[in-house]
Design an enzyme around this catalytic site. Structure first.
Site, short mmCIF file in Angstrom:
data_model
loop_
_atom_site.label_atom_id
_atom_site.label_comp_id
_atom_site.label_asym_id
_atom_site.label_seq_id
_atom_site.Cartn_x
_atom_site.Cartn_y
_atom_site.Cartn_z
CG HIS A 89 9.50 1.15 6.35
ND1 HIS A 89 8.26 1.07 6.27
CD2 HIS A 89 9.74 1.48 5.22
CE1 HIS A 89 7.54 1.31 5.14
NE2 HIS A 89 8.41 1.93 4.46
CG HIS A 147 13.43 3.33 2.86
ND1 HIS A 147 13.12 2.08 1.98
CD2 HIS A 147 12.29 3.73 3.22
CE1 HIS A 147 11.91 2.25 1.68
NE2 HIS A 147 11.41 3.10 2.46
P1 5GP Z 1 7.81 2.78 1.63
O1 5GP Z 1 7.24 3.05 0.01
O2 5GP Z 1 6.69 2.29 2.56
O3 5GP Z 1 8.62 3.49 2.00
O4 5GP Z 1 8.67 1.49 1.27
C1 5GP Z 1 8.33 0.19 1.49
C2 5GP Z 1 9.30 -0.59 1.06
O5 5GP Z 1 9.30 -2.19 1.62
C3 5GP Z 1 9.72 -0.91 -0.36
O6 5GP Z 1 10.98 -0.28 -0.61
C4 5GP Z 1 9.41 -2.02 -0.95
O7 5GP Z 1 10.32 -2.58 -1.87
C5 5GP Z 1 9.62 -2.94 0.37
N1 5GP Z 1 8.81 -4.19 0.73
C6 5GP Z 1 7.28 -4.31 0.47
N2 5GP Z 1 6.99 -5.57 0.36
C7 5GP Z 1 8.19 -6.10 0.92
C8 5GP Z 1 8.39 -7.54 1.43
O8 5GP Z 1 7.50 -8.27 1.58
N3 5GP Z 1 9.58 -7.94 1.89
C9 5GP Z 1 10.40 -6.84 1.97
N4 5GP Z 1 11.76 -7.34 2.48
N5 5GP Z 1 10.45 -5.80 1.66
C10 5GP Z 1 9.08 -5.28 1.08
#
Ligand code: 5GP
Ligand code: ZN
Length: 139
Positions: free
Chosen positions: A99, A101
């Site tokens: 993903h 951001h």
């Molecule tokens: P990472 O740390 O993997 O770069 O980011 C994961 C992101 O996914 C985090 O910003 C977290 O808040 C978001 N996230 C985790 N679970 C969910 C979810 O169930 N729904 C949504 N919309 N975002 C999520």
């Protein structure tokens, strides 16, 4: 299906979707760093950069760029944007469906990178040249 983002795409988990096409989708981050923080994800499950189809990766960046412009026009506080993709747990990845951001930034929002000790020093050019050669070999 255990992947939360695949479940969102399948309509089995709730999300505030704001964009979808045949290769990617975007929805609001459930725990936003700043208001408007959103995620752009591939429709086809990919854990990280190594298994993300490069054309889809390019498309995700293009959509992220469009959404960044839309954020600036949205009325939400947004004087700058961070685009960020964590590839791997040690890079900060917590959800293992790739993903991008898209994070709106304003002065004093409290978000930022933390730099390691000694960061301000410039390494010798020879060190950078050796590192560049090592990376070039991997292309
Ligand atoms: P990472 O740390 O993997 O770069 O980011 C994961 C992101 O996914 C985090 O910003 C977290 O808040 C978001 N996230 C985790 N679970 C969910 C979810 O169930 N729904 C949504 N919309 N975002 C999520
Ligand atoms: Zn997934």
């Amino acid at each position: 299906m255990h992947c939360i983002f695949c479940r969102i795409l399948a309509g089995e988990a709730e999300a505030s979707l704001l964009y979808r096409d045949d290769r990617c989708a975007a929805f609001m981050d459930v725990q936003p760093v700043t208001p408007g923080h959103l995620l752009v994800i591939p429709i086809a499950h990919a854990v990280g950069l190594a298994d993300l189809d490069p054309a889809t990766g390019g498309h995700i960046f293009q959509v992220g760029q469009r959404l960044a412009a839309a954020l600036k026009a949205s009325g939400l506080p947004c004087n700058g944007i961070d685009l960020f993709l964590a590839d791997g747990a040690e890079a900060g990845q917590t959800v293992f469906h790739a993903h991008l951001h898209v994070i709106p930034r304003v002065k004093g929002d409290g978000f930022g990178f933390r730099f390691p000790p000694g960061y301000p020093q410039h390494p010798p050019r020879a060190t950078l040249d050796v590192q560049a050669e090592s990376i070039r070999c991997g292309l």
